[in-house]
Structures are given as structure tokens and as C-alpha cells.
Design a protein around this motif. Structure first.
Motif, PDB file in Angstrom:
ATOM      1  N   ALA A 139       0.855  -1.190   0.000  1.00  0.00           N
ATOM      2  CA  ALA A 139       0.000   0.000   0.000  1.00  0.00           C
ATOM      3  C   ALA A 139       0.891   1.240   0.000  1.00  0.00           C
ATOM      4  O   ALA A 139       1.675   1.457   0.924  1.00  0.00           O
ATOM      5  N   GLY A 140       0.780   2.030  -1.053  1.00  0.00           N
ATOM      6  CA  GLY A 140       1.621   3.215  -1.175  1.00  0.00           C
ATOM      7  C   GLY A 140       1.139   4.360  -0.315  1.00  0.00           C
ATOM      8  O   GLY A 140       0.135   4.256   0.409  1.00  0.00           O
ATOM      9  N   PHE A 141       1.924   5.481  -0.325  1.00  0.00           N
ATOM     10  CA  PHE A 141       1.464   6.729   0.294  1.00  0.00           C
ATOM     11  C   PHE A 141       1.513   6.691   1.817  1.00  0.00           C
ATOM     12  O   PHE A 141       1.079   7.629   2.475  1.00  0.00           O
ATOM     13  N   GLN A 142       2.080   5.623   2.402  1.00  0.00           N
ATOM     14  CA  GLN A 142       1.960   5.477   3.854  1.00  0.00           C
ATOM     15  C   GLN A 142       3.181   4.823   4.482  1.00  0.00           C
ATOM     16  O   GLN A 142       3.964   4.144   3.809  1.00  0.00           O
ATOM     17  N   GLY A 143       3.339   5.045   5.776  1.00  0.00           N
ATOM     18  CA  GLY A 143       4.380   4.410   6.568  1.00  0.00           C
ATOM     19  C   GLY A 143       3.948   4.407   8.017  1.00  0.00           C
ATOM     20  O   GLY A 143       2.755   4.492   8.328  1.00  0.00           O
ATOM     21  N   GLN A 144       4.931   4.349   8.902  1.00  0.00           N
ATOM     22  CA  GLN A 144       4.612   4.437  10.319  1.00  0.00           C
ATOM     23  C   GLN A 144       5.757   5.126  11.055  1.00  0.00           C
ATOM     24  O   GLN A 144       6.899   5.123  10.613  1.00  0.00           O
ATOM     25  N   THR A 145       5.417   5.709  12.185  1.00  0.00           N
ATOM     26  CA  THR A 145       6.426   6.340  13.033  1.00  0.00           C
ATOM     27  C   THR A 145       7.105   5.285  13.898  1.00  0.00           C
ATOM     28  O   THR A 145       6.698   4.120  13.926  1.00  0.00           O
ATOM     29  N   SER A 146       8.110   5.694  14.636  1.00  0.00           N
ATOM     30  CA  SER A 146       8.774   4.778  15.570  1.00  0.00           C
ATOM     31  C   SER A 146       7.828   4.337  16.682  1.00  0.00           C
ATOM     32  O   SER A 146       8.077   3.334  17.359  1.00  0.00           O
ATOM     33  N   ASN A 147       6.710   5.070  16.860  1.00  0.00           N
ATOM     34  CA  ASN A 147       5.693   4.692  17.842  1.00  0.00           C
ATOM     35  C   ASN A 147       4.554   3.875  17.234  1.00  0.00           C
ATOM     36  O   ASN A 147       3.514   3.685  17.854  1.00  0.00           O
ATOM     37  N   GLN A 148       4.766   3.417  16.001  1.00  0.00           N
ATOM     38  CA  GLN A 148       3.783   2.593  15.278  1.00  0.00           C
ATOM     39  C   GLN A 148       2.485   3.342  14.932  1.00  0.00           C
ATOM     40  O   GLN A 148       1.433   2.721  14.761  1.00  0.00           O
ATOM     41  N   ASP A 149       2.544   4.651  14.810  1.00  0.00           N
ATOM     42  CA  ASP A 149       1.391   5.402  14.311  1.00  0.00           C
ATOM     43  C   ASP A 149       1.409   5.414  12.779  1.00  0.00           C
ATOM     44  O   ASP A 149       2.477   5.537  12.161  1.00  0.00           O
ATOM     45  N   PHE A 150       0.221   5.300  12.169  1.00  0.00           N
ATOM     46  CA  PHE A 150       0.113   5.432  10.721  1.00  0.00           C
ATOM     47  C   PHE A 150       0.483   6.853  10.298  1.00  0.00           C
ATOM     48  O   PHE A 150       0.124   7.830  10.975  1.00  0.00           O
ATOM     49  N   THR A 151       1.169   6.968   9.157  1.00  0.00           N
ATOM     50  CA  THR A 151       1.437   8.278   8.572  1.00  0.00           C
ATOM     51  C   THR A 151       1.197   8.218   7.071  1.00  0.00           C
ATOM     52  O   THR A 151       1.278   7.147   6.458  1.00  0.00           O
TER      53      THR A 151
END
Length: 405
Positions: A139-151
Motif C-alpha cells: 500500500a503506497g502513500f503510507q508508513g509508520q512512526t517509531s511509535n507505530q502510528d500510521f502516517t
């Protein structure tokens, strides 16, 4: 392991017919013995049920109070629907496929929700799945922070996902599939004679993208350039290899060779207002005062010319009224010219070649077009013209530099 990254945009996935073409491109890549990573955008455009802008409108019409963190959680859904749909179709064609979110694919970002920057890519899970014979759909356009929040990665985020993964995986190519057959010398809606380019350098396409060409996001090109992974901009609806974006040294000499051409293409950006602020005699802090005020009020400025008598720059038309009011409060009487357009002449071969500006001025003078402002770099010359003159300017410059040949 010979890895290919393919990215399919929203229009490439929005209909049954389009998705059939996507399947064909995947099958072709597998026949060429590539291990395949497929990055997908949300299906369709504004108004269609799963498009990103449709999801934004949904929130706007339902309280309009969703914080950025939670908004990113919602916006990640569009790409996941695309990825799951494509997985189902591939398995129906007896192709082993697995879906990963951006986070599961190893894309780690900062916490600038809505426009996150990629900090690192850790593709171990992708490599394991490729070793097992899977097509990995991300799934493009997305990742996560070191705290596992969606970005989410902002506009062009799926392009950036694809190039970041391509670099991390040391891919042979990154194929960006869209609804046009590669990169053209100008907008074909304006110049009927615009022709496709077979090869361009990273820097040239970065400049074209920054200056209005919408085929690929400049941030994605910069990521690919950092890892020296070639990008092919291709049409979902054609078997053509489209336009190769690579390092100048890797371009094969032919009629599109950088050494043989001065100008690669022309890009354009409309809906700009030119702002001129003049300094009173003996006043030398105008430049600092003006630009600090623009920064304080979060007004983006471009096309900046600074001289002892004042400053000239552009803002978006929808910021013109606010800009004038801010400058008025500081005691200035700015001259504003609205409805302008920036026309950019781009070419890796122009550096150090005399006469390019003379040709530009000649082309526009022959059409009685006034140049309101100009600037240049090693590979780009910009001119500001009245918006009503934009199309004529582009056509005149395209003809003057014989880009149709």
C-alpha cells in the motif's frame, strides 16, 4: 535477486478494464524472471468511493474536526483497498501474492502527519516474501512512526513509496505506471505537436516536475536519484517502455541524447500573482522585512528577484489579497499583477551555451508577449507572463527550439 518495483496510480486501478492491463504488466514482468514488488495508490479520483480526496470530503462533511494523526489512519484505507483488490485478482490468475501495509513493508517516517518524510526503509519482510515466490503488493502513500502510528506521505506519496522501496531493494528498475505514455516535451493539451521523450536525466525531470509537469512527483525522483536506480514512466494502457529517467552518463546516445539537445521540455504553472515592493531611498532592510513577514504568515513565495531598489516575487493567486494586506500593514504599497503564469524552459544541454535567452526573448517578442520577470539556473530558464499568454508562449517556445522534431 533481480527485483522490479512497479507502481500503479489511481486511474490504473479504477476500472475493470484498467485492472486487466495491470494484471498483464505484472504477468509480463514475471515472464522476464523479475521478483516483483507492486506499489498501489487509492483507486480513482475525487468523487469515486475510495479516492483520497473522497475520504477527505467525508471528514469535511462529518464534523471536520479529525486531528492529523487520526486523519492519516483514515487515508491509509484507500491504498489498502486497492492492494487487497489487486491481491484477489492476482490469486484468481494463479499468481501468488501477499499484501503489506507501508509499515509492514518497513517504511519508517517522522511524525509530520499528512506530509511525513521517510526516515528509513527496512525491507527484510519484503525480501523474505520474494524469496518464497510471492508478488509483494505494498500500500503506497503510507508508513509508520517509531511509535507505530500510521502516517501518510503527502501528494505524490505513492511515487515516493515506490522509489524508496526501489532504492532499498536495489531494484533493476522502478516502473511508474500512469495514464500517459511517458514524459512529453510539453503539455499535449496545449501543444498538439508535443512528443514523448525516450530518455531524460534525473535533474531534468525534477525540474520539469517542480515547475508544473505532473507525471511524477519530484520528491520521488530525488529519492531514485540518491540511489541511482533508473525509473521508467510508462502507460498502464500500452506495452511501450515509456520514458527512462536515469543518470546522464547512462543515457544511450541517440536523437534524445542530452549532448545532442539543448532543451528537453517546457513546463508551466498558472494562477500566480507577481508582487513588487519598492524601497524608499536609504532604506536597506526591506528585503528582510518582507520575507520575514511572508514566512510568519505561512505564505509560500517563489520566483524571487532581489535588487537594491526592492523585491519582486510571486505568490499563489488565492494568497494575493492577504499578501497585499500584510505588506500594507508594514507601510508598503506593493504593486500586484494577478493571473500570471510561470513558463519553464528545461534542458541539461543548455548549461554554458550562449544564445538560449536570446531565442526565448525572440520567440515571445514575435508573439507580442511581455516578459514580466525571468530567472535562470544551470538547467532551467523561467519566464513570468500574463496567464492569458501562457498557452501561446509555450507553443512559441516549443516551435522555436524545434521540440516537435
Amino acid at each position: 535477486m533481480k527485483i522490479l518495483v512497479q507502481k500503479f496510480g489511481g486511474t490504473s486501478l479504477s476500472s475493470v478494464e484498467a485492472r486487466a492491463h495491470v494484471i498483464e504488466h505484472i504477468q509480463d514482468a514475471l515472464k522476464q524472471q523479475f521478483k516483483l514488488v507492486v506499489v498501489v495508490s487509492a483507486m480513482g479520483r475525487k468523487g469515486e468511493p475510495y479516492a483520497t480526496d473522497t475520504l477527505l470530503d467525508w471528514i469535511h462533511n462529518n464534523g471536520n474536526q479529525l486531528p492529523p494523526r487520526e486523519q492519516d489512519m483514515l487515508l491509509c484505507c484507500g491504498e489498502l483497498i486497492s492492494a487487497a483488490t489487486l491481491c484477489s485478482l492476482l490469486r484468481a490468475h494463479h499468481i501468488a501474492a501477499t499484501v503489506l501495509t507501508g509499515a509492514q513493508a518497513g517504511i519508517i517516517t517522522n511524525d509530520n502527519f499528512g506530509n511525513a518524510q521517510i526516515v528509513s526503509v527496512q525491507p527484510r519482510r519484503i525480501l523474505d516474501l520474494l524469496d518464497q515466490g510471492n508478488v509483494v503488493i505494498v500500500a503506497g502513500f503510507q508508513g509508520q512512526t517509531s511509535n507505530q502510528d500510521f502516517t501518510t506521505l503527502g501528494r505524490g506519496g505513492s511515487d515516493t513509496s515506490a522509489t524508496a522501496l526501489g532504492v532499498a531493494l536495489h531494484a533493476e528498475f522502478i516502473d511508474i505506471f500512469t495514464d500517459v505514455d511517458g514524459i512529453l516535451t510539453a503539455d499535449p493539451r496545449i501543444v498538439k505537436e508535443a512528443r514523448p521523450l525516450t530518455q531524460v536525466s534525473y535533474m531534468e525531470i525534477c525540474n520539469m516536475a517542480h515547475n508544473g509537469a505532473k507525471v511524477i512527483h519530484p520528491r520521488a525522483v530525488e529519492v531514485a536519484m540518491s540511489g541511482n536506480v533508473p525509473v521508467r514512466v510508462r502507460s498502464t494502457f500500452s506495452k511501450s517502455l515509456g520514458t527512462l529517467v536515469t543518470h546522464p552518463s547512462a543515457i544511450v546516445p541517440d536523437t534524445d541524447c542530452i549532448g545532442d539537445r539543448l532543451i528537453t521540455g517546457i513546463a508551466n504553472f498558472a494562477n500566480l500573482t507577481q508582487v513588487q515592493v519598492f524601497a524608499a531611498e536609504g532604506i536597506y532592510d526591506l528585503q528582510l522585512t518582507v520575507f520575514k513577514a511572508m514566512a510568519k504568515h505561512h505564505i509560500s513565495v517563489d520566483f524571487i528577484n532581489v535588487n537594491p531598489s526592492g523585491v519582486t516575487y510571486t505568490v499563489f493567486d488565492d494568497e494575493a489579497t492577504r499578501t497585499k494586506a500584510i505588506l500594507g500593514e508594514l507601510g508598503y504599497q506593493p504593486v500586484l499583477t494577478s493571473n500570471c503564469a510561470k513558463v519553464s524552459i528545461i534542458g541539461g544541454g543548455m548549461n554554458g551555451v550562449p544564445g538560449i535567452m536570446a531565442h526565448i526573448v525572440e520567440a515571445l517578442t514575435e508573439e507580442d508577449i511581455q516578459i514580466l520577470q525571468s530567472a535562470d539556473s544551470n538547467t532551467t530558464i523561467w519566464v513570468l507572463v500574463q496567464g492569458s499568454d501562457m498557452a501561446t508562449s509555450i507553443r512559441a517556445l516549443h516551435k522555436k527550439f524545434q521540440l516537435h522534431l
